[in-house]
Design an enzyme around this catalytic site. Sequence first.
Site, mmCIF file in Angstrom:
data_model
loop_
_atom_site.group_PDB
_atom_site.id
_atom_site.type_symbol
_atom_site.label_atom_id
_atom_site.label_comp_id
_atom_site.label_asym_id
_atom_site.label_seq_id
_atom_site.Cartn_x
_atom_site.Cartn_y
_atom_site.Cartn_z
ATOM 1 N N GLU A 1 10.536 -2.715 -2.159
ATOM 2 C CA GLU A 1 10.925 -4.002 -1.579
ATOM 3 C C GLU A 1 12.211 -4.528 -2.193
ATOM 4 O O GLU A 1 12.277 -4.783 -3.395
ATOM 5 C CB GLU A 1 9.844 -5.030 -1.856
ATOM 6 C CG GLU A 1 8.527 -4.668 -1.261
ATOM 7 C CD GLU A 1 7.496 -5.626 -1.750
ATOM 8 O OE1 GLU A 1 6.937 -6.310 -0.898
ATOM 9 O OE2 GLU A 1 7.292 -5.721 -2.966
ATOM 10 N N THR B 1 0.825 -1.203 0.000
ATOM 11 C CA THR B 1 0.000 0.000 0.000
ATOM 12 C C THR B 1 0.855 1.247 0.000
ATOM 13 O O THR B 1 1.861 1.318 0.685
ATOM 14 C CB THR B 1 -0.898 0.028 1.241
ATOM 15 O OG1 THR B 1 -1.702 -1.126 1.224
ATOM 16 C CG2 THR B 1 -1.789 1.254 1.236
#
Lengths: 409, 409
Positions: free
Chosen positions: B282, B196
Amino acid sequence: MTVGKAAFVVVPEGSVTTPAGFRAGGLHCGLKKTERHDLGVIVCEVPAQAAGVYTLNQFQAAPLGVTKESIAEGGTLQVMLVNSGNANACTGQQGVDDARAMRAAGAKAFGVAEHLVGVTSTGVIGELLPMGKVLPGIERLPAGVSADGGDDFCQAILTTDLVKKEICVSLTVGGTTVHIAGAAKGSGMIHPNMATMLGFITTDANVASADLQKLLNEVTDSTFNMITVDGDTSTNDMVVVMASGLAGGEALTPQHADWEAFKAAFAFVGEHLAKAIARDGEGATKLVEVTITGADSKEAARAIAKTVIGSSLVKTAVYGADANWGRIIAAVGRAGYKVETEKVDVRLGDITVLEQSRPVKFDEERAAEYLKGDFVLIHVDLHMGDVSATAWGCDLTYDYVRINAAYRT
Amino acid sequence: MTVGKAAFVVVPEGSVTTPAGFRAGGLHCGLKKTERHDLGVIVCEVPAQAAGVYTLNQFQAAPLGVTKESIAEGGTLQVMLVNSGNANACTGQQGVDDARAMRAAGAKAFGVAEHLVGVTSTGVIGELLPMGKVLPGIERLPAGVSADGGDDFCQAILTTDLVKKEICVSLTVGGTTVHIAGAAKGSGMIHPNMATMLGFITTDANVASADLQKLLNEVTDSTFNMITVDGDTSTNDMVVVMASGLAGGEALTPQHADWEAFKAAFAFVGEHLAKAIARDGEGATKLVEVTITGADSKEAARAIAKTVIGSSLVKTAVYGADANWGRIIAAVGRAGYKVETEKVDVRLGDITVLEQSRPVKFDEERAAEYLKGDFVLIHVDLHMGDVSATAWGCDLTYDYVRINAAYRT
């Protein structure tokens, strides 16, 4: 295998040379650094009715245009040349000249008109073909071509694919036994830049070029166009079909009583090769199949299936054997087609994880066990209509990163 | 920093509480397993003019709808609540009821009308919010809210982001000094499902809700909407802006002489946060910026930039410090917009690797050195027009696979 009223059988050990009239071969001409085959050919006894589909990438490699020219001339091909190790893409006018020179050399070597020769390449983008290696290689090809050459051909189209991909089926049309065979490469790359899917389908059925083209378009849409390894469309993707007609028998057209049977067998060959490419995707440990049912249009079903199969988060979850359905539903929701967000079911194999968009308590351990297998089915039912579509892909693994982060040279 | 005639300065150590009228806070209520903050709030002394943009994913999380309702009521927000650890997405009517209950609790705790409260959530999809933890947490929030609470707030919105992301700038409009500050979360996930992006922007400028909304839409299109970590659009993405007007001075509208300066400063805040999210993607080891120039439309420039930045093959090549421009050009060619395939230039930093679509001999070692840095610029000039666009992302690494293949629980 029976698909509706269509019946066909898989020919054990069948290859692209099983259909009557086809021979094949392959050799090492020096494009690959090791002594592996890098030049291959499929040859037909007669000019075969031909059709092709080509990448939609705008930077289309030079040989694709040359093959299109050949097929446009008379709807036929007799010699299909392929090299691996160099894509002949982004090579400008010299690249086009080189692809034409390959075609001319193939025509001379096999004693046919130039327009009966198709050419294709797979390998590094942006380097000129070393014609000093390719042309002598083409001269040497005819000596090694034989009815047993299917394996040599398959070796010649591989780059770092782990397994060769071929299939042959037979069926009876109008009382005559015909064969449909295919070979493909794709998705196994050690040298990056080699992201190319190539497919070669041969048949001895008596089908005209225009009908072959329609059939190939239709089948490609539901097979080769439904696989994704990394979402990157190559500059060199191409599938070519050659029909020798040498099985004999009457002409096979869409009006023929056995056309649907032939089409089902042809589609099986396409699907088999497409799935084999996905399963052999870079770094893949498993084949993933995403089936969308209950869609209200073919476009929606296909787009949603491809969005789910292409999601990096879904692919890593499958690799990690994590029944993380939130990632699946998030992919469904961003695919660009309207869904009824309160009605969606999601199943992993036969394990329901979401029903009418509400989480279902499921056995996480059993789900993890299922996801650890080498085949994973993700089924999404949209409950909006009766249209379905299936896409194939693979998991995203450490090896994918390793393979593609490696330096080209 | 001067952008055209617009000038603004970055406020050292500035946070969302720097603009006049704002306080913030955060605490641990029990949603995260460790003792880290998982509930945060931004509070304004007065009802602030407000605007929001929300995910286009059809499976939009419940709190987004509730925040929209609040802003629709009067164009204002005074309390912005956020929890991490649970996304309250795919939770049906109960999820909507829970989001409304959060809003009601926030209104009660801070003594304001319900329509002055916004709520948002980030975390695992498909699990109901543990209201027995959330509601008592909200009751405890007011005691910890302060002008120094920007850091607590930033901690509360993080999941596994490696760094907090905030920025504050100041500039003079109509003789009055105003501030624009922002905080964001995104792209760092240990528990998958937490993909998110949340953004919170505060300002003490005197701007009405409708103008704020237009400004936010415009700036979002060129900042937050131009970042990609893995191509997966979350169910919870949201950016909210609150303007207290407490800097004083005349109303700031698009007709004001200093509007462009304010817009440039606002865009800088958006771009700073967007880039910070991409850099903290990430597993990322570097920030990648793709700039497309010479396009013939904004849509084409943006789509091509996003296709290149989203390509797994480009991302792995950047990780591997491989100047593999064939992958860049292949991505350009499949982005869905017409390009003139003979005219394209590609540069990596200041190293030209393709000019007029022809390979340029370049120093591979120098290119590899450049790609090993923590910022990589890919510049593609299409030579078709004068429109440009920039997108940001990160490399695709082993850690991306590790983080996302890890089991949820």
